[in-house]
Design a protein around this motif. Structure first.
Motif, mmCIF file in Angstrom:
data_model
loop_
_atom_site.group_PDB
_atom_site.id
_atom_site.type_symbol
_atom_site.label_atom_id
_atom_site.label_comp_id
_atom_site.label_asym_id
_atom_site.label_seq_id
_atom_site.Cartn_x
_atom_site.Cartn_y
_atom_site.Cartn_z
ATOM 1 N N PHE A 97 -20.110 -49.969 -108.862
ATOM 2 C CA PHE A 97 -20.952 -49.242 -107.817
ATOM 3 C C PHE A 97 -22.139 -50.413 -107.441
ATOM 4 O O PHE A 97 -22.200 -51.355 -108.180
ATOM 5 C CB PHE A 97 -21.401 -48.066 -108.558
ATOM 6 C CG PHE A 97 -21.945 -48.252 -109.527
ATOM 7 C CD1 PHE A 97 -23.430 -48.242 -109.788
ATOM 8 C CD2 PHE A 97 -21.488 -48.263 -110.987
ATOM 9 C CE1 PHE A 97 -24.435 -48.316 -110.935
ATOM 10 C CE2 PHE A 97 -22.137 -48.436 -112.153
ATOM 11 C CZ PHE A 97 -23.675 -48.440 -112.077
ATOM 12 N N VAL A 98 -22.917 -50.002 -106.491
ATOM 13 C CA VAL A 98 -24.167 -50.719 -106.242
ATOM 14 C C VAL A 98 -25.252 -50.047 -106.564
ATOM 15 O O VAL A 98 -25.503 -48.832 -106.459
ATOM 16 C CB VAL A 98 -24.125 -50.933 -104.491
ATOM 17 C CG1 VAL A 98 -25.430 -51.589 -104.166
ATOM 18 C CG2 VAL A 98 -22.721 -51.497 -104.005
ATOM 19 N N VAL A 99 -26.136 -50.940 -107.028
ATOM 20 C CA VAL A 99 -27.405 -50.633 -107.400
ATOM 21 C C VAL A 99 -28.679 -51.238 -106.318
ATOM 22 O O VAL A 99 -28.350 -52.444 -106.315
ATOM 23 C CB VAL A 99 -27.748 -50.803 -108.835
ATOM 24 C CG1 VAL A 99 -29.447 -50.271 -109.181
ATOM 25 C CG2 VAL A 99 -27.039 -50.244 -109.652
ATOM 26 N N VAL A 100 -29.434 -50.437 -105.623
ATOM 27 C CA VAL A 100 -30.214 -50.968 -104.822
ATOM 28 C C VAL A 100 -31.701 -50.895 -105.409
ATOM 29 O O VAL A 100 -32.066 -50.003 -106.315
ATOM 30 C CB VAL A 100 -30.295 -49.932 -103.517
ATOM 31 C CG1 VAL A 100 -31.548 -50.537 -102.461
ATOM 32 C CG2 VAL A 100 -29.060 -49.982 -102.951
ATOM 33 N N LEU A 128 -25.580 -45.945 -106.442
ATOM 34 C CA LEU A 128 -24.753 -45.469 -105.377
ATOM 35 C C LEU A 128 -23.143 -45.201 -106.293
ATOM 36 O O LEU A 128 -23.002 -45.591 -106.990
ATOM 37 C CB LEU A 128 -24.516 -46.055 -104.224
ATOM 38 C CG LEU A 128 -25.610 -46.538 -103.605
ATOM 39 C CD1 LEU A 128 -25.056 -47.444 -102.181
ATOM 40 C CD2 LEU A 128 -26.446 -45.383 -103.155
ATOM 41 N N GLU A 129 -22.496 -44.029 -105.553
ATOM 42 C CA GLU A 129 -21.120 -43.792 -106.126
ATOM 43 C C GLU A 129 -20.257 -45.123 -106.004
ATOM 44 O O GLU A 129 -20.561 -46.086 -105.303
ATOM 45 C CB GLU A 129 -20.705 -42.956 -105.144
ATOM 46 C CG GLU A 129 -21.427 -41.554 -105.040
ATOM 47 C CD GLU A 129 -21.119 -40.865 -106.309
ATOM 48 O OE1 GLU A 129 -20.172 -40.665 -106.987
ATOM 49 O OE2 GLU A 129 -22.130 -40.419 -107.019
ATOM 50 N N PRO A 130 -19.384 -45.087 -106.806
ATOM 51 C CA PRO A 130 -18.294 -46.343 -106.899
ATOM 52 C C PRO A 130 -17.609 -46.472 -105.465
ATOM 53 O O PRO A 130 -17.529 -45.623 -104.739
ATOM 54 C CB PRO A 130 -17.171 -45.758 -108.015
ATOM 55 C CG PRO A 130 -18.018 -44.855 -108.896
ATOM 56 C CD PRO A 130 -18.931 -44.197 -107.901
ATOM 57 N N SER A 154 -24.084 -55.360 -107.984
ATOM 58 C CA SER A 154 -22.941 -54.323 -108.278
ATOM 59 C C SER A 154 -22.784 -54.289 -109.857
ATOM 60 O O SER A 154 -22.990 -55.333 -110.685
ATOM 61 C CB SER A 154 -21.557 -54.869 -107.820
ATOM 62 O OG SER A 154 -21.574 -55.029 -106.419
ATOM 63 N N ASP A 155 -22.411 -53.111 -110.476
ATOM 64 C CA ASP A 155 -22.449 -52.889 -111.909
ATOM 65 C C ASP A 155 -21.300 -52.150 -111.941
ATOM 66 O O ASP A 155 -20.690 -51.380 -111.171
ATOM 67 C CB ASP A 155 -23.653 -52.249 -112.184
ATOM 68 C CG ASP A 155 -24.969 -52.899 -112.423
ATOM 69 O OD1 ASP A 155 -24.876 -54.160 -112.510
ATOM 70 O OD2 ASP A 155 -26.105 -52.181 -112.317
ATOM 71 N N GLY A 156 -20.946 -52.184 -113.258
ATOM 72 C CA GLY A 156 -19.713 -51.257 -113.646
ATOM 73 C C GLY A 156 -18.426 -52.121 -113.660
ATOM 74 O O GLY A 156 -18.444 -53.292 -113.085
ATOM 75 N N GLU A 157 -17.276 -51.410 -113.942
ATOM 76 C CA GLU A 157 -15.899 -52.229 -113.889
ATOM 77 C C GLU A 157 -15.001 -51.478 -112.819
ATOM 78 O O GLU A 157 -15.433 -50.289 -112.562
ATOM 79 C CB GLU A 157 -15.248 -52.201 -115.450
ATOM 80 C CG GLU A 157 -16.119 -52.524 -116.360
ATOM 81 C CD GLU A 157 -15.906 -54.162 -116.500
ATOM 82 O OE1 GLU A 157 -14.627 -54.571 -115.953
ATOM 83 O OE2 GLU A 157 -16.888 -54.625 -116.954
ATOM 84 N N PRO A 173 -14.535 -53.240 -103.083
ATOM 85 C CA PRO A 173 -15.205 -54.499 -102.613
ATOM 86 C C PRO A 173 -15.613 -54.688 -101.374
ATOM 87 O O PRO A 173 -16.789 -54.972 -100.952
ATOM 88 C CB PRO A 173 -14.223 -55.569 -102.974
ATOM 89 C CG PRO A 173 -13.463 -54.950 -103.991
ATOM 90 C CD PRO A 173 -13.305 -53.428 -103.727
ATOM 91 N N PHE A 174 -14.652 -54.210 -100.276
ATOM 92 C CA PHE A 174 -15.346 -54.130 -98.799
ATOM 93 C C PHE A 174 -16.404 -53.075 -98.666
ATOM 94 O O PHE A 174 -17.451 -53.617 -98.026
ATOM 95 C CB PHE A 174 -13.953 -53.536 -98.077
ATOM 96 C CG PHE A 174 -14.449 -52.927 -96.751
ATOM 97 C CD1 PHE A 174 -15.006 -53.838 -95.676
ATOM 98 C CD2 PHE A 174 -14.701 -51.583 -96.394
ATOM 99 C CE1 PHE A 174 -15.161 -53.498 -94.280
ATOM 100 C CE2 PHE A 174 -14.954 -51.062 -95.027
ATOM 101 C CZ PHE A 174 -15.419 -51.917 -94.192
ATOM 102 N N GLU A 175 -16.428 -52.022 -99.191
ATOM 103 C CA GLU A 175 -17.622 -51.038 -99.142
ATOM 104 C C GLU A 175 -18.779 -51.736 -99.728
ATOM 105 O O GLU A 175 -19.892 -51.535 -99.085
ATOM 106 C CB GLU A 175 -17.077 -49.679 -99.807
ATOM 107 C CG GLU A 175 -16.087 -49.073 -98.886
ATOM 108 C CD GLU A 175 -15.457 -47.800 -100.022
ATOM 109 O OE1 GLU A 175 -14.968 -46.926 -98.945
ATOM 110 O OE2 GLU A 175 -15.642 -47.732 -100.842
ATOM 111 N N ARG A 176 -18.801 -52.255 -100.908
ATOM 112 C CA ARG A 176 -19.949 -52.531 -101.603
ATOM 113 C C ARG A 176 -20.515 -53.882 -100.718
ATOM 114 O O ARG A 176 -21.601 -53.999 -100.613
ATOM 115 C CB ARG A 176 -19.462 -53.428 -102.844
ATOM 116 C CG ARG A 176 -19.297 -52.287 -103.955
ATOM 117 C CD ARG A 176 -19.273 -52.502 -105.269
ATOM 118 N NE ARG A 176 -18.293 -53.619 -105.541
ATOM 119 C CZ ARG A 176 -17.199 -53.746 -106.064
ATOM 120 N NH1 ARG A 176 -16.540 -52.511 -106.145
ATOM 121 N NH2 ARG A 176 -16.114 -54.913 -106.269
#
Length: 172
Positions: free
Chosen positions: A166-169, A134-136, A158-161, A139-142
């Motif tokens: 962003f979240v990977v499902v 998903l898009e970046p 969650s991946d990235g800095e 923290p609340f949204e993730r």
């Protein structure tokens, strides 16, 4: 005007509940001063939800859109105000706060949007069996997305800095 409500979802007993209610009261005092300085109207509701203090600034008049300035573009001002409010609480209590701040129902509306985004990603994962990134998000949204994915029985990471995390499902 401060309205305090509590939900029974607090672990840790009466001491924990009392501490969270105190956090909410400190935050409400801080935010009332902010509203006075900014010459903005609004009521402050205090609650305890999911083991954390929850404070919301609501418009006194439902047609009043002036609180939108405290939300900002994509909730950026809201995020900053939440951090400042957490720091104000920490200064008074000496403990780090996990308080959640909402203004004019922004987070509630955003939560509904995020659940829809998560459901769409869940559908894509079920259809293809492949992970969906998903898009970046902040923290609340993730957290909202992770909760929706878990409720559907799938996995997410969650991946990235920051600020591009962003979240990977993924399939279960």
């Amino acid at each position: 005007m401060n309205d305090v409500t509590t939900t029974p979802d607090v672990s840790g007993g009466a001491d924990q509940l009392k501490r969270l209610e105190e956090e909410g009261e400190i935050a409400a005092d801080y935010l009332e001063e902010l509203l006075d300085i900014a010459d903005l109207g609004g009521d402050i509701d205090i609650d305890v939800e999911h083991g954390r203090a929850a404070v919301e600034i609501v418009a006194e008049d439902s047609a009043d859109r002036s609180l939108g300035r405290l939300v900002g573009k994509d909730g950026e001002v809201l995020e900053a105000l939440q951090e400042l409010t957490r720091l104000a609480v920490q200064t008074k209590t000496g403990d780090r706060s996990r308080l959640m701040l909402d203004i004019a129902g922004y987070r509630a509306g955003r939560r509904a949007e995020l659940v829809a985004i998560a459901e769409e990603a869940i559908g894509r994962v079920h259809a293809s069996g492949a992970p969906v990134a998903l898009e970046p998000m902040n923290p609340f949204e993730r957290k909202v997305v992770h909760d929706a994915v878990a409720a559907a029985g799938l996995l997410s990471d969650s991946d990235g800095e920051e600020p591009n995390r962003f979240v990977v499902v993924r399939p279960a």
